[in-house]
Write an enzyme that holds these catalytic residues in place. Structure first.
Site, PDB file in Angstrom:
ATOM      1  N   SER A  26       0.845  -1.193   0.000  1.00  7.41           N
ATOM      2  CA  SER A  26       0.000   0.000   0.000  1.00  7.41           C
ATOM      3  C   SER A  26       0.879   1.241   0.000  1.00  7.41           C
ATOM      4  CB  SER A  26      -0.903   0.021   1.244  1.00  7.41           C
ATOM      5  OG  SER A  26      -1.562   1.263   1.375  1.00  7.41           O
ATOM      6  N   TYR A  78      -2.174  -1.258  10.201  1.00  9.10           N
ATOM      7  CA  TYR A  78      -2.255  -1.601   8.782  1.00  9.10           C
ATOM      8  C   TYR A  78      -0.992  -1.156   8.051  1.00  9.10           C
ATOM      9  CZ  TYR A  78      -3.786  -1.304   3.896  1.00  9.10           C
ATOM     10  OH  TYR A  78      -3.881  -1.432   2.531  1.00  9.10           O
TER      11      TYR A  78
END
Length: 244
Positions: A137, A150
């Protein structure tokens, strides 16, 4: 390759969103795709659209992972491509992250990559060929707030790519990462992350919302035989939001 020697790809977290788009892209490239997801019904829906195979899989469960890999090898005799896409994407401020939530995110986003990759590389190593792509990401580059756990797992997935490249290369296996920006997937559009588009899109070089289909071709390239000279790398796919 002949049809009987068709490449076999395993895509985790492929019942919807980016994972489903990747599964469809790989199938369009001629691969037999195993669509794996904890949402078995969703996996079956995607698999039926691409003449693939569905597997219900919680990547954080070692027994399920072992059984699933064994089933795939028994059915097809090979696993040529692995896309580690399964992930939890919570939006939680740091002070509100409990240790229970921290461990759950780690178990899926990081332990899951370890479990599936560790099992699959044994199969690929015996065949002398493999392509592994971790879906990371751009939050690791941007340092996005309110999802520290995350972001930490996505940074770790990139670290694993760099750390494993040298070990796997001698086995004929490449490993890379694709790091998308915010994408208009089902999970994002129906959750609190959707508000991020108002902030992110104006910062992008390409001024529109990203779609799962914008990410899938980059993954498909790294999963192909054409990418045999690329390993240990991270390709950021975020319309120029982050530039490094």
């Amino acid at each position: 390759m002949t049809k009987s020697e068709q490449r076999v790809a395993l895509v985790t977290g492929a019942a919807q969103g980016i994972g489903a788009a990747i599964a469809k892209e790989l199938a369009a490239d001629g691969m037999k795709v195993v669509v794996a997801d904890i949402n078995g019904d969703g996996a079956q829906t995607v698999a039926s659209e691409i003449d693939g195979v569905a597997k219900t899989l919680d990547v954080s469960d070692p027994d399920q992972v072992s059984a699933t890999i064994a089933d795939i090898v028994s059915e097809f005799g090979r696993i040529d491509v692995l896309v580690n896409n399964a992930a939890l994407v919570p939006l939680t401020a740091w002070e509100d992250i409990s240790f229970e939530e921290w461990r759950r995110v780690m178990s899926v986003n990081l332990d899951g990559i370890y479990l599936v990759t560790h099992a699959v590389t044994k199969v690929m190593g015996e065949a002398g060929y493999g392509r592994i792509v971790n879906i990371a990401s751009n939050t690791f580059v941007a340092g996005t707030p309110n999802c520290a756990h995350y972001v930490a797992t996505k940074g770790a997935s990139i670290g694993l790519v760099r750390g494993l490249a040298g070990e796997l290369g001698k086995l004929g296996i490449t490993i890379n990462a694709v790091a998308p920006g915010i994408i208009a997937s089902e999970g994002v559009l129906t959750g609190p992350h959707v508000a991020g588009f108002d902030f992110v899109v104006p910062m992008q070089a390409i001024n529109r919302r990203g779609m799962p289909s914008d990410v899938a071709p980059a993954v498909a390239f790294l999963a192909s035989e054409k990418a045999e000279w690329i390993t240990g790398q991270t390709l950021v796919v975020d319309a120029g939001h982050t530039r490094n």
